[in-house]
Motif scaffolding. Structure first.
Motif, PDB file in Angstrom:
ATOM      1  N   ALA A   1      22.851  36.016  59.162  1.00 16.08           N
ATOM      2  CA  ALA A   1      24.188  36.544  58.913  1.00 16.08           C
ATOM      3  C   ALA A   1      24.832  36.998  60.228  1.00 16.08           C
ATOM      4  N   ALA A   2      24.021  37.617  61.088  1.00 16.51           N
ATOM      5  CA  ALA A   2      24.524  38.025  62.399  1.00 16.51           C
ATOM      6  C   ALA A   2      24.858  36.821  63.267  1.00 16.51           C
ATOM      7  N   LEU A   3      24.024  35.782  63.208  1.00 17.70           N
ATOM      8  CA  LEU A   3      24.308  34.554  63.951  1.00 17.70           C
ATOM      9  C   LEU A   3      25.635  33.952  63.488  1.00 17.70           C
ATOM     10  N   ASN A   4      25.883  33.976  62.179  1.00 18.01           N
ATOM     11  CA  ASN A   4      27.155  33.462  61.666  1.00 18.01           C
ATOM     12  C   ASN A   4      28.331  34.231  62.245  1.00 18.01           C
ATOM     13  N   SER A   5      28.164  35.541  62.416  1.00 20.80           N
ATOM     14  CA  SER A   5      29.220  36.348  63.025  1.00 20.80           C
ATOM     15  C   SER A   5      29.458  35.948  64.479  1.00 20.80           C
ATOM     16  N   VAL A   6      28.367  35.685  65.198  1.00 26.14           N
ATOM     17  CA  VAL A   6      28.489  35.228  66.585  1.00 26.14           C
ATOM     18  C   VAL A   6      29.235  33.895  66.638  1.00 26.14           C
ATOM     19  N   LEU A   7      28.919  33.002  65.711  1.00 23.15           N
ATOM     20  CA  LEU A   7      29.586  31.697  65.664  1.00 23.15           C
ATOM     21  C   LEU A   7      31.067  31.859  65.341  1.00 23.15           C
TER      22      LEU A   7
ATOM     23  N   LEU B   1      36.764  31.600  67.484  1.00 27.39           N
ATOM     24  CA  LEU B   1      38.024  32.219  67.901  1.00 27.39           C
ATOM     25  C   LEU B   1      38.220  32.117  69.411  1.00 27.39           C
ATOM     26  N   THR B   2      37.134  32.212  70.148  1.00 27.37           N
ATOM     27  CA  THR B   2      37.224  32.195  71.608  1.00 27.37           C
ATOM     28  C   THR B   2      37.417  30.787  72.158  1.00 27.37           C
ATOM     29  N   TYR B   3      36.609  29.838  71.669  1.00 26.35           N
ATOM     30  CA  TYR B   3      36.574  28.515  72.275  1.00 26.35           C
ATOM     31  C   TYR B   3      37.332  27.451  71.485  1.00 26.35           C
ATOM     32  N   GLY B   4      37.673  27.740  70.231  1.00 27.71           N
ATOM     33  CA  GLY B   4      38.489  26.798  69.477  1.00 27.71           C
ATOM     34  C   GLY B   4      39.803  26.466  70.177  1.00 27.71           C
ATOM     35  N   PRO B   5      40.522  27.467  70.679  1.00 28.09           N
ATOM     36  CA  PRO B   5      41.767  27.177  71.399  1.00 28.09           C
ATOM     37  C   PRO B   5      41.562  26.351  72.672  1.00 28.09           C
ATOM     38  N   GLN B   6      40.317  26.296  73.163  1.00 28.24           N
ATOM     39  CA  GLN B   6      40.018  25.489  74.348  1.00 28.24           C
ATOM     40  C   GLN B   6      39.584  24.066  73.970  1.00 28.24           C
TER      41      GLN B   6
ATOM     42  N   CYS C   1      33.549  24.733  66.748  1.00 29.96           N
ATOM     43  CA  CYS C   1      32.330  25.528  66.590  1.00 29.96           C
ATOM     44  C   CYS C   1      31.973  25.632  65.109  1.00 29.96           C
ATOM     45  N   VAL C   2      30.742  25.266  64.763  1.00 31.30           N
ATOM     46  CA  VAL C   2      30.339  25.188  63.361  1.00 31.30           C
ATOM     47  C   VAL C   2      28.929  25.748  63.182  1.00 31.30           C
TER      48      VAL C   2
END
Length: 222
Positions: A149-155, A160-165, A169-170
């Protein structure tokens, strides 16, 4: 020639990913903790690098080795299950699972994602349906569940960070797979799981950024 990066490829799903990507003509960069496992990956045709995902120094060294690489897809596969009980975890149990399954991702993703951005690449982490809160129906392996669940939060933050670049991320559930973790009684072979995972990732586009998916592409509730 497209390039795949497999983080955690010494056995099971990660090892099978190396085999399948190489079979399909990809250049493959792969990591393993032990030198003998790196040698085995090199024998498959991969460019193998040592990596202990629990070591900040080892992660930094990998970042230096990968500097200026352009990656088309990256898979963060490394993970541990930890204790099977759902009772009071020891400090050692908690640290081992959380450092491997969560802290490693928090350290590796900022190194790997910029290598994917120039090619509009894809970043996939191997999570688990056991990490889903919306689909929760058991407390078995509660520490593993908490870590995923924590890993999902990191993803989700990475999306949000790298999608605009331009990086998609999945998070993926690989299915219940016949690995050391899944056991011999699991219904999916590593070959079938990896085939599905690869095919699903290949057909995703930017609209799937931040998704949590089963190996066949079915959505999983967070």
């Amino acid at each position: 020639m497209p390039t795949a990066l497999i983080l955690g490829a010494s056995r099971g799903i990660g090892h099978e990913m190396v085999r399948q990507y190489k079979q399909d003509g990809w250049r493959v960069i792969a990591t393993a903790r032990k030198q003998e496992d790196c040698d085995a990956l090199a024998a498959l045709g991969a460019e193998a690098h040592p990596l202990d995902v629990t070591s900040a120094d080892s992660i930094a060294a990998l970042g230096w080795r990968l500097d200026d690489e352009k990656i088309d897809c990256a898979w963060l596969v490394a993970g541990v299950y930890g204790p099977v009980h759902s009772s009071f975890p020891t400090q050692q149990e908690f640290d081992s699972v959380m450092h491997t399954n969560v802290l490693a991702a928090m350290r590796l993703i900022p190194i790997v994602a910029p290598l994917l951005a120039p090619a509009g690449g894809k970043l996939a982490v191997l999570s688990s349906k056991m990490g889903s809160i919306g689909a929760r129906h058991s407390t078995e392996g509660t520490l593993y569940r908490a870590s995923k669940a924590a890993l999902n939060s990191v993803l989700a933050d990475a999306a949000l960070t790298y999608g605009p670049q331009g990086v998609t991320c999945v998070a993926f559930h690989p299915g219940w797979v016949q690995t050391d973790m899944g056991g011999a009684g699991a219904p999916l072979t590593p070959e079938d799981s990896v085939r599905d995972l690869r095919a699903t990732l290949a057909r995703l586009d930017a609209s799937s950024n931040g998704a949590f998916l089963d190996h066949d592409g079915s959505p999983i509730p967070w």
